[in-house]
Design a protein around this motif. Structure first.
Motif, PDB file in Angstrom:
ATOM      1  N   ALA A   1       0.829  -1.198   0.000  1.00 54.63           N
ATOM      2  CA  ALA A   1       0.000   0.000   0.000  1.00 54.63           C
ATOM      3  C   ALA A   1       0.864   1.248   0.000  1.00 54.63           C
ATOM      4  N   PHE A   2       1.958   1.179   0.757  1.00 53.98           N
ATOM      5  CA  PHE A   2       2.862   2.321   0.798  1.00 53.98           C
ATOM      6  C   PHE A   2       3.496   2.566  -0.572  1.00 53.98           C
ATOM      7  N   LEU A   3       3.929   1.489  -1.229  1.00 54.16           N
ATOM      8  CA  LEU A   3       4.541   1.638  -2.543  1.00 54.16           C
ATOM      9  C   LEU A   3       3.531   2.173  -3.545  1.00 54.16           C
ATOM     10  N   LEU A   4       2.303   1.691  -3.428  1.00 59.11           N
ATOM     11  CA  LEU A   4       1.256   2.177  -4.327  1.00 59.11           C
ATOM     12  C   LEU A   4       1.054   3.673  -4.151  1.00 59.11           C
ATOM     13  N   PHE A   5       1.087   4.085  -2.889  1.00 59.12           N
ATOM     14  CA  PHE A   5       0.935   5.501  -2.601  1.00 59.12           C
ATOM     15  C   PHE A   5       2.088   6.305  -3.203  1.00 59.12           C
ATOM     16  N   ALA A   6       3.300   5.766  -3.080  1.00 61.35           N
ATOM     17  CA  ALA A   6       4.469   6.467  -3.617  1.00 61.35           C
ATOM     18  C   ALA A   6       4.392   6.565  -5.138  1.00 61.35           C
TER      19      ALA A   6
END
Lengths: 192, 443
Positions: free
Chosen positions: B48-53
């Motif tokens: 989810a964090f990578l998707l946000f980035a």
């Protein structure tokens, strides 16, 4: 879930077994940690660290004693290792400092009887408290305590003697124990 | 507790009293244990964090001035699926083809703008040598909603054609793209022409995007050396034994550190831009704490074991005990900052920039070796999990072809909070000095 099932599940790293083990033993182990720790937060840190060690080393459990005893030993060692990293604890193992501490009666918490003694123990200076916990409650010998805390065996004995005297004083002030009589007997308040 | 007990039974009293004492831990304790036991199950949150980035990176894409050509539209143009507006036109075209011997031809184009797309009107003078236009339009009678060609200016002008031997064809080509140049080059077929148009359209689109969008993308890597600041309680913290005297020294050995990351840049003006992104850091260093320890000397016969080498210090009756530990960490940061252009021309620019970097320590390894057995050495559990870093940099940006910009310059990174948690006596703040190398390109 029986203890054997929990044990087998934990060895296989089954989450349900791990959680069952935690639910069964964590309350008592947190009580142990709380006696050693400065506050509840530190106690929970110790508990967390201890249980991680329990899970990672559980395959080493040989059924030679009770599972709880084995877990308790790991948790106690974790508490000691945790304390040794703390600056205040290191200062507190200094006997000279500790002997000058005065426990004010009004600082003794007024709580239920079951927890009262534990809170009184926690009023002791850290070094005293640790030695007293290890010797009187956890059953370690002074030699083992000396190795664990990396102090002299004589230091452990000396600290325990002082801790015991101080705790007696606190318990009497808190009216949990009656004052010692001439024959050196102490009695719990309410005992007949 | 209503039992009498004696002084000798003090331990028994305490044991019985405290044995059943229980406390119920917070739920987060179990969650922490679970996460430690099953680190692989952290991946959903990491994803989810990578998707946000990634979403942040592509924020620069939308709302560009011109809608891009859709893939379907590209296909339509590239295959030249053209529609002649009426059958009559086709007939006229046939006529034109018949009456016009091959001559030369030229195309001119004017541009009209509608609400959602632009119309490109291609005017072709059909002369004796350019039957291609007519032939191709005759062949391309497929309906296509994205591409429409209508021909005007040829109806019923047979006489004029016969007289002038010249006819002007006007084709209105409508498609969703951006066109901005005259098409004067001769073509051999309509298909080739269409292909050329779409190719040029692509190039212009790329060119226009690179010059107009305020967003840019930057990747970089920074090799650096770490240094340490803060108090030297390291030694006192590791030596609880009161017999150890205070004659000590700290030897710090910097290690090679690596930083890599990606930023999205947004130009607020020609001289000032803000940036945000994600950054990975690997830190590494070694500290040696050397203690002049008389007690230790007695037990070792006055030999120093500093650095593993033995030297006789009989006459001094002292020795040095050394505690070495190597620390390395893996960090993920979200740098937020700005760059200011100090000077520059069209090829070379000089910038100064700064970032603030909230940092998560994702992994650490502290290995220690000590000559004293009673030392308590730092370990990973003592590290602060969240920290705050700041970086300042200055760099030169050199523009190379195709919109790429190469950046290079020195960077200073400072860790604001101690590496270790507040409750420990270690007060260690690291700083790094390195060379930041990067590539910047516009979206």
């Amino acid at each position: 879930m029986t203890e054997e099932q929990m044990l087998a599940g934990c060895i296989k790293e089954h989450t349900a077994s791990q959680e069952a083990l935690y639910q069964r033993f964590s309350p008592r182990m947190l009580g142990v940690c709380y006696r050693f720790a400065g506050n509840r937060e530190d106690a929970e840190d110790m508990l967390q660290e201890g249980f991680i060690k329990v899970y990672t080393q559980i395959h080493q459990f040989r059924n030679e004693g009770s599972l709880e005893g084995w877990i308790r030993r790991i948790v106690v060692h974790t508490c000691i290792n945790h304390l040794k990293k703390n600056k205040k604890f290191r200062e507190s193992v200094d006997l000279i400092h500790a002997s000058h501490l005065i426990i004010r009666p009004d600082t003794i918490p007024s709580i239920m009887q079951a927890k009262q003694v534990v809170e009184c123990i926690r009023l002791l200076p850290w070094g005293y408290r640790t030695v007293l916990n290890l010797y009187a409650i956890e059953g370690f010998s002074h030699r083992e305590i000396a190795q664990m805390l990396e102090i002299e065996e004589s230091t452990s004995r000396s600290q325990y003697t002082r801790a015991k005297a101080m705790l007696e004083d606190i318990l009497i002030k808190k009216n949990i124990l009656s004052k010692p009589r001439s024959n050196r007997k102490l009695s719990a308040v309410g005992a007949h | 507790m209503a039992e009498q007990w004696f002084d000798d039974s003090f331990e028994e009293f305490l044991k019985e009293t405290t044995n059943d004492f229980r406390m119920y831990p917070d739920k987060k304790v179990w969650y922490s244990i679970y996460n430690n036991l099953h680190p692989g199950r952290k991946w959903p949150s990491v994803s989810a964090f990578l998707l946000f980035a990634i979403s942040l990176i592509y924020l620069g894409q939308p709302n560009q001035q011109v809608k891009p050509i859709s893939s379907l539209n590209k296909q339509a143009v590239s295959t030249s699926t053209l529609l002649a507006s009426t059958d009559n036109i086709g007939k006229e075209l046939t006529t034109i083809q018949e009456i016009n011997p091959p001559l030369t031809s030229t195309h001119t184009k004017e541009r009209k703008k509608t609400s959602n797309y632009q119309e490109n009107i291609i005017t072709t003078k059909v002369t004796d040598d350019n039957p291609y236009f007519v032939e191709e339009l005759k062949k391309k009678k497929h309906t296509n909603p994205f591409l429409n060609i209508s021909l005007t200016g040829i109806a019923g002008e047979r006489e004029m054609i016969e007289i002038n031997k010249e006819l002007e064809l006007k084709a209105t080509v409508s498609y969703l793209t951006q066109e901005d140049e005259n098409l004067n080059s001769p073509s051999t077929t309509m298909e080739t022409k269409a292909n050329q148009e779409i190719q040029k359209s692509k190039e212009r689109k790329s060119h226009n995007t690179k010059t107009k969008t305020p967003f840019a993308y930057q990747v970089y890597a920074t090799p650096s050396f770490s240094f340490r600041s803060g108090n030297d309680n390291l030694t006192s913290a590791t030596l609880p034994d009161l017999n150890v005297n205070d004659d000590r020294s700290i030897i710090f050995t910097p290690g090679l550190n690596i930083e890599t990351g990606a930023n999205v840049l947004y130009n607020l003006s020609s001289d000032f831009r803000v940036k945000a992104g994600i950054q990975l850091n690997y830190t590494n260093y070694m500290v040696s704490s050397v203690v002049n320890d008389e007690e230790f000397a007695k037990t070792t016969g006055g030999y120093s074991i500093r650095g593993g080498a033995s030297h006789n210090f009989d006459h001094l009756q002292t020795a040095f005990s050394a505690t070495n530990y190597n620390s390395n960490t893996y960090q993920v940061s979200l740098p937020l900052g700005a760059d200011y252009k100090i000077a520059g021309n069209s090829f070379l620019e000089w910038y100064a920039g700064a970032t603030i970097q909230p940092t998560l320590i994702t992994g650490a390894n502290i290995s220690s070796s000590t000559s004293q057995q009673n030392n308590v050495n730092p370990d990973e559990s003592m590290l602060r999990r969240f920290n705050m870093n700041g970086g300042v940099e200055t760099f030169l940006a050199y523009k190379i072809h195709k919109g790429l910009i190469i950046n290079a310059g020195p960077q200073f990174r400072y860790q604001f909070l101690s590496s270790y948690q507040d409750k420990y006596s270690y007060d260690e703040k690291l700083y790094n000095i390195g060379i930041k190398l990067g590539i910047t390109t516009r979206f």
